[in-house]
Design an enzyme around this catalytic site. Sequence first.
Site, mmCIF file in Angstrom:
data_model
loop_
_atom_site.group_PDB
_atom_site.id
_atom_site.type_symbol
_atom_site.label_atom_id
_atom_site.label_comp_id
_atom_site.label_asym_id
_atom_site.label_seq_id
_atom_site.Cartn_x
_atom_site.Cartn_y
_atom_site.Cartn_z
ATOM 1 C CD GLN A 1 -66.488 4.598 60.672
ATOM 2 O OE1 GLN A 1 -66.965 4.112 61.692
ATOM 3 N NE2 GLN A 1 -66.181 3.875 59.616
ATOM 4 C CB CYS B 1 -72.256 0.853 62.245
ATOM 5 S SG CYS B 1 -72.549 0.188 63.909
ATOM 6 C CG ASP C 1 -65.051 -13.126 57.466
ATOM 7 O OD1 ASP C 1 -65.312 -12.554 58.539
ATOM 8 O OD2 ASP C 1 -65.868 -13.821 56.835
#
Length: 325
Positions: free
Chosen positions: A69, A99, A201
């Site tokens: 990345q 980010c 999550d």
Amino acid sequence: MTFPLDLTPPVFLAPMAGITDLPTRTLVARFGAGLVVSEMIASGEWLTSRPGTREKAELGLGIEGTSVQIAGREAGPMAEAARMIAGQGARIIDINMGCPAKKVTQGASGSALMKTPDHALRLIEAVVEAVDVPVTLKTRLGWDDDMLNAPQIASRAEAAGITMITIHGRTRCQFYKGNADWAAIRGVVDAVDIPVIANGDITDTAKARQALAQSGAQGVMIGRGVQGRPWLLAQIAHDIYGTPAPRVPEGLEFTDMVLGHYDALLQFYGTKLGLRVARKHLGWYMDHAGTSDAARRAVLTARSPEKTMILLPDALDPDQRDEAA
């Protein structure tokens, strides 16, 4: 739905700064993962060979299913960094537009690019044109609740040549607070014909199933959930896609795995830096093992690798010394 290369099963390791280095990616891949992604590489730092930057993207010979990345705010350096990294063997280049860290967004990169989609698309086009390998994109739902533009950016990114997109189900301004909104990812799924991966999550099989059902995504990407449990991706892939079940290490086998990871980190970074990098991993392993506070403190304050390796077996499994006798 066609994935770039053969990314199956579609259960992927997320890029995590300071965590998804080569030793950690190798361990996760050993259990089984459709894709592992390096920690974010700042394109400018890569080009100037800032110490530590190129080690982050070190692939290792023969490792497949690896994506590197990159992040940046200027098309030229982004394209050149992508060209160099692909030349070293990266099979996929991923562009960071997700980010939320202030030091990244204040530099007009990461999720800040969602505020300037025209500029973001110029970066995407430059990277796609610079390399022959697939280019993917990782981003969020939007900058904030008033700028939920992920579907529009995804559609334009697909037209520019992006082959897969991962969406973290939060806005930048949420950082990691609250809960990931997997249902909101469906807007991106409906906007494109390329694979969409749900992120945020996802810490077990039940949540992976929920994320897939609510988003309509074609796969999941897991970050923090894998900490201390490098077999998690393989377990979820087995439960959902029927891939071979991982052998989850217990007792002496778990300790041996942790010691092997610890040694790999020291070899990769050198003793001084390796000791510091390894502490967080040891902490997560001890979380999983239910280590006592006293034993945990002793391990994390040990001043040498030799002392750490003496303390770890009892810290991870106080009963295993009797088992081995």
